[in-house]
Design a protein around this motif. Sequence first.
Motif, PDB file in Angstrom:
ATOM      1  N   ASP A   1      79.906  96.787  60.772  1.00 58.84           N
ATOM      2  CA  ASP A   1      80.907  97.848  60.838  1.00 58.84           C
ATOM      3  C   ASP A   1      80.659  98.795  59.668  1.00 58.84           C
ATOM      4  OD1 ASP A   1      83.144  99.442  60.767  1.00 58.84           O
ATOM      5  OD2 ASP A   1      84.595  97.794  60.920  1.00 58.84           O
ATOM      6  N   VAL A   2      80.263 100.044  59.961  1.00 58.74           N
ATOM      7  CA  VAL A   2      79.956 100.979  58.868  1.00 58.74           C
ATOM      8  C   VAL A   2      81.178 101.265  57.994  1.00 58.74           C
ATOM      9  CG1 VAL A   2      78.058 102.122  60.129  1.00 58.74           C
ATOM     10  CG2 VAL A   2      80.374 103.118  60.225  1.00 58.74           C
ATOM     11  N   ALA A   3      82.381 101.048  58.548  1.00 59.16           N
ATOM     12  CA  ALA A   3      83.598 101.296  57.779  1.00 59.16           C
ATOM     13  C   ALA A   3      83.875 100.185  56.758  1.00 59.16           C
ATOM     14  CB  ALA A   3      84.793 101.434  58.719  1.00 59.16           C
ATOM     15  N   ASP A   4      83.112  99.099  56.849  1.00 55.66           N
ATOM     16  CA  ASP A   4      83.302  97.945  55.966  1.00 55.66           C
ATOM     17  C   ASP A   4      82.157  97.918  54.953  1.00 55.66           C
ATOM     18  OD1 ASP A   4      82.925  95.239  54.965  1.00 55.66           O
ATOM     19  OD2 ASP A   4      84.454  94.638  56.410  1.00 55.66           O
ATOM     20  N   GLN A   5      82.517  98.154  53.681  1.00 54.11           N
ATOM     21  CA  GLN A   5      81.471  98.283  52.663  1.00 54.11           C
ATOM     22  C   GLN A   5      80.649  97.006  52.485  1.00 54.11           C
ATOM     23  OE1 GLN A   5      82.713  99.227  48.686  1.00 54.11           O
ATOM     24  NE2 GLN A   5      80.626  99.741  48.052  1.00 54.11           N
ATOM     25  N   ALA A   6      81.342  95.850  52.453  1.00 55.68           N
ATOM     26  CA  ALA A   6      80.625  94.591  52.229  1.00 55.68           C
ATOM     27  C   ALA A   6      79.659  94.315  53.375  1.00 55.68           C
ATOM     28  CB  ALA A   6      81.629  93.450  52.075  1.00 55.68           C
ATOM     29  N   GLN A   7      80.133  94.497  54.602  1.00 57.80           N
ATOM     30  CA  GLN A   7      79.253  94.274  55.777  1.00 57.80           C
ATOM     31  C   GLN A   7      78.052  95.219  55.756  1.00 57.80           C
ATOM     32  OE1 GLN A   7      80.737  94.375  59.823  1.00 57.80           O
ATOM     33  NE2 GLN A   7      82.613  93.371  59.229  1.00 57.80           N
ATOM     34  N   SER A   8      78.315  96.493  55.445  1.00 56.40           N
ATOM     35  CA  SER A   8      77.239  97.492  55.469  1.00 56.40           C
ATOM     36  C   SER A   8      76.179  97.160  54.421  1.00 56.40           C
ATOM     37  CB  SER A   8      77.789  98.896  55.192  1.00 56.40           C
ATOM     38  OG  SER A   8      78.753  99.234  56.150  1.00 56.40           O
ATOM     39  N   GLU A   9      76.646  96.843  53.206  1.00 57.72           N
ATOM     40  CA  GLU A   9      75.678  96.581  52.128  1.00 57.72           C
ATOM     41  C   GLU A   9      74.894  95.295  52.402  1.00 57.72           C
ATOM     42  OE1 GLU A   9      77.033  97.406  48.132  1.00 57.72           O
ATOM     43  OE2 GLU A   9      77.009  99.532  48.692  1.00 57.72           O
ATOM     44  N   ALA A  10      75.562  94.288  52.981  1.00 62.34           N
ATOM     45  CA  ALA A  10      74.852  93.034  53.297  1.00 62.34           C
ATOM     46  C   ALA A  10      73.771  93.294  54.348  1.00 62.34           C
ATOM     47  CB  ALA A  10      75.844  91.991  53.792  1.00 62.34           C
TER      48      ALA A  10
ATOM     49  N   ASN B   1      78.980 103.949  52.591  1.00 66.66           N
ATOM     50  CA  ASN B   1      78.734 102.501  52.631  1.00 66.66           C
ATOM     51  C   ASN B   1      77.290 102.163  52.986  1.00 66.66           C
ATOM     52  OD1 ASN B   1      81.419 102.037  52.037  1.00 66.66           O
ATOM     53  ND2 ASN B   1      82.034 101.686  54.169  1.00 66.66           N
ATOM     54  N   VAL B   2      76.715 102.913  53.910  1.00 74.49           N
ATOM     55  CA  VAL B   2      75.362 102.585  54.385  1.00 74.49           C
ATOM     56  C   VAL B   2      74.292 103.227  53.499  1.00 74.49           C
ATOM     57  CG1 VAL B   2      73.781 102.734  56.355  1.00 74.49           C
ATOM     58  CG2 VAL B   2      76.226 102.388  56.756  1.00 74.49           C
ATOM     59  N   THR B   3      74.579 104.433  53.013  1.00 77.79           N
ATOM     60  CA  THR B   3      73.512 105.226  52.374  1.00 77.79           C
ATOM     61  C   THR B   3      73.206 104.797  50.944  1.00 77.79           C
ATOM     62  OG1 THR B   3      74.218 107.080  53.754  1.00 77.79           O
ATOM     63  CG2 THR B   3      72.751 107.609  51.934  1.00 77.79           C
ATOM     64  N   ARG B   4      74.203 104.290  50.222  1.00 73.65           N
ATOM     65  CA  ARG B   4      74.028 104.064  48.785  1.00 73.65           C
ATOM     66  C   ARG B   4      72.823 103.169  48.474  1.00 73.65           C
ATOM     67  NH1 ARG B   4      75.879 101.438  44.262  1.00 73.65           N
ATOM     68  NH2 ARG B   4      76.446  99.634  45.541  1.00 73.65           N
ATOM     69  N   LEU B   5      72.750 102.012  49.121  1.00 71.85           N
ATOM     70  CA  LEU B   5      71.633 101.106  48.825  1.00 71.85           C
ATOM     71  C   LEU B   5      70.329 101.607  49.439  1.00 71.85           C
ATOM     72  CD1 LEU B   5      73.102  97.493  49.100  1.00 71.85           C
ATOM     73  CD2 LEU B   5      72.794  98.943  47.084  1.00 71.85           C
ATOM     74  N   VAL B   6      70.436 102.288  50.593  1.00 72.27           N
ATOM     75  CA  VAL B   6      69.225 102.809  51.240  1.00 72.27           C
ATOM     76  C   VAL B   6      68.579 103.846  50.329  1.00 72.27           C
ATOM     77  CG1 VAL B   6      68.313 104.097  53.207  1.00 72.27           C
ATOM     78  CG2 VAL B   6      70.084 102.377  53.588  1.00 72.27           C
TER      79      VAL B   6
ATOM     80  N   GLN C   1      93.251 107.445  58.664  1.00 69.28           N
ATOM     81  CA  GLN C   1      92.390 106.642  57.794  1.00 69.28           C
ATOM     82  C   GLN C   1      91.178 106.063  58.524  1.00 69.28           C
ATOM     83  OE1 GLN C   1      93.239 106.703  54.466  1.00 69.28           O
ATOM     84  NE2 GLN C   1      91.100 106.027  54.357  1.00 69.28           N
ATOM     85  N   ARG C   2      91.418 105.573  59.742  1.00 58.31           N
ATOM     86  CA  ARG C   2      90.337 104.900  60.487  1.00 58.31           C
ATOM     87  C   ARG C   2      89.189 105.875  60.791  1.00 58.31           C
ATOM     88  NH1 ARG C   2      89.228 102.752  65.741  1.00 58.31           N
ATOM     89  NH2 ARG C   2      90.627 104.273  66.702  1.00 58.31           N
ATOM     90  N   VAL C   3      89.551 107.105  61.126  1.00 60.14           N
ATOM     91  CA  VAL C   3      88.521 108.109  61.456  1.00 60.14           C
ATOM     92  C   VAL C   3      87.758 108.519  60.189  1.00 60.14           C
ATOM     93  CG1 VAL C   3      88.181 110.468  62.328  1.00 60.14           C
ATOM     94  CG2 VAL C   3      89.650 108.874  63.565  1.00 60.14           C
ATOM     95  N   LEU C   4      88.487 108.665  59.077  1.00 59.58           N
ATOM     96  CA  LEU C   4      87.827 108.959  57.802  1.00 59.58           C
ATOM     97  C   LEU C   4      86.921 107.805  57.369  1.00 59.58           C
ATOM     98  CD1 LEU C   4      88.174 111.440  55.723  1.00 59.58           C
ATOM     99  CD2 LEU C   4      89.727 111.434  57.618  1.00 59.58           C
ATOM    100  N   ASP C   5      87.433 106.566  57.511  1.00 63.04           N
ATOM    101  CA  ASP C   5      86.677 105.382  57.072  1.00 63.04           C
ATOM    102  C   ASP C   5      85.361 105.265  57.833  1.00 63.04           C
ATOM    103  OD1 ASP C   5      88.645 104.712  55.306  1.00 63.04           O
ATOM    104  OD2 ASP C   5      89.483 103.071  56.500  1.00 63.04           O
ATOM    105  N   THR C   6      85.395 105.539  59.137  1.00 66.03           N
ATOM    106  CA  THR C   6      84.186 105.358  59.946  1.00 66.03           C
ATOM    107  C   THR C   6      83.217 106.524  59.762  1.00 66.03           C
ATOM    108  OG1 THR C   6      85.518 104.179  61.572  1.00 66.03           O
ATOM    109  CG2 THR C   6      83.339 104.932  62.295  1.00 66.03           C
ATOM    110  N   ASN C   7      83.717 107.745  59.932  1.00 69.39           N
ATOM    111  CA  ASN C   7      82.825 108.911  59.970  1.00 69.39           C
ATOM    112  C   ASN C   7      82.346 109.370  58.596  1.00 69.39           C
ATOM    113  OD1 ASN C   7      82.898 109.923  62.971  1.00 69.39           O
ATOM    114  ND2 ASN C   7      84.988 109.417  62.463  1.00 69.39           N
ATOM    115  N   LEU C   8      83.177 109.173  57.560  1.00 65.43           N
ATOM    116  CA  LEU C   8      82.785 109.681  56.236  1.00 65.43           C
ATOM    117  C   LEU C   8      82.459 108.560  55.254  1.00 65.43           C
ATOM    118  CD1 LEU C   8      82.303 112.077  54.376  1.00 65.43           C
ATOM    119  CD2 LEU C   8      84.749 112.119  53.871  1.00 65.43           C
ATOM    120  N   THR C   9      83.388 107.613  55.088  1.00 66.39           N
ATOM    121  CA  THR C   9      83.101 106.521  54.152  1.00 66.39           C
ATOM    122  C   THR C   9      81.949 105.674  54.683  1.00 66.39           C
ATOM    123  OG1 THR C   9      85.427 106.569  53.559  1.00 66.39           O
ATOM    124  CG2 THR C   9      84.175 104.672  52.797  1.00 66.39           C
ATOM    125  N   GLY C  10      81.794 105.619  56.000  1.00 76.57           N
ATOM    126  CA  GLY C  10      80.654 104.907  56.599  1.00 76.57           C
ATOM    127  C   GLY C  10      79.333 105.429  56.067  1.00 76.57           C
ATOM    128  N   PHE C  11      79.250 106.740  55.893  1.00 81.00           N
ATOM    129  CA  PHE C  11      78.042 107.353  55.312  1.00 81.00           C
ATOM    130  C   PHE C  11      77.784 106.772  53.911  1.00 81.00           C
ATOM    131  CE2 PHE C  11      77.258 110.392  51.901  1.00 81.00           C
ATOM    132  CZ  PHE C  11      75.918 110.699  52.104  1.00 81.00           C
TER     133      PHE C  11
END
Length: 265
Positions: free
Chosen positions: A85-94, A142-147, A130-140
């Motif tokens: 789930d891109v909206a979940d930071q721990a899941q995305s980073e793992a 969550n996924v991009t930082r480590l990449v 919140q849900r739309v912000l979490d997925t569409n923006l915070t998702g970016f």
Amino acid sequence: MESINFNERNYKSMNPSTNPTDPNAPKQTALVTGASRGIGRCVALDLAATGRHVCVNYVRNEAAARETLSAIEEAGGSGEIIPFDVADQAQSEAAVKAILEKHGKIEILVNNAGIADDMLMVRMKPETWQRVLDTNLTGFYNVTRLVVKNMIRKQFGRIVNITSTSGQMGQAGQINYSAAKAGLIGATKALSREVSSRNITVNAVSPGFIETEMTEKLPLEKIVETIPMKRAGTPREVASAVTFFCSDQASYITGQILGVNGGIV
Ligand code: NDP
């Protein structure tokens, strides 16, 4: 003025091993979020068809993700399925860590996963905002930082974010979605300035109305009357723009927002 001879040798030395059609270049690894359906599926297919190993992300729809992977493999490409789930930071980073442990690199990241949940502002509940912000923006984020950390280490990367005409123009009934997509445009421009000296480009593709499950409940026959080209777009037309940004032809393009909208903006 001295003329520059852009022969094949110069060209290769400017773009070391980035050409996926070069049989000596190692296969690039691409991560496409939300690749089980719609635009993301088409992007995954195009990137695999141009020689990339594609990590197909989804959140709920495993069967659809498997269909994307089967289509990639039937066409002679390679890929794998990565649920998170891109909206979940721990899941995305793992998930990103697991891909990096396996492949050592992610050269291409397409932040495509997105949702809409439309409502006029006076009726919009905080959780819908919140849900739309979490997925569409915070998702970016969550996924991009480590990449991007890995891309900086490797001195190469291509990041493409999928925004929307709603983020450029604003759309009534979509304050959450418009805000998230406008935020993504700002993040695209800012990150491009942070990393372009490391041979990493960051661009965005901004679709208009595209025929996918996201738009199937909209009155598209009415909407197309407002589109200069008088039709909705296809996922394939969006995927072409994404693949272009990932190609060597786009090696000097960064911080740009490319509309694929039939003339709306
Ligand atoms: P679809 O609804 O057809 O597909 C959405 C995809 O995103 C699915 O693969 C879905 O996975 C995935 N997804 C949704 N939430 C998450 C999450 N939290 N984590 C991981 N994956 C998630 O959408 P489209 O193909 O139409 O849209 C793709 C992108 O393009 C979105 O960002 C959208 O905002 C943007 N866009 C679309 C336009 C259009 O007209 N269709 C116009 C402008 C922009 P699963 O199958 O598991 O649910």
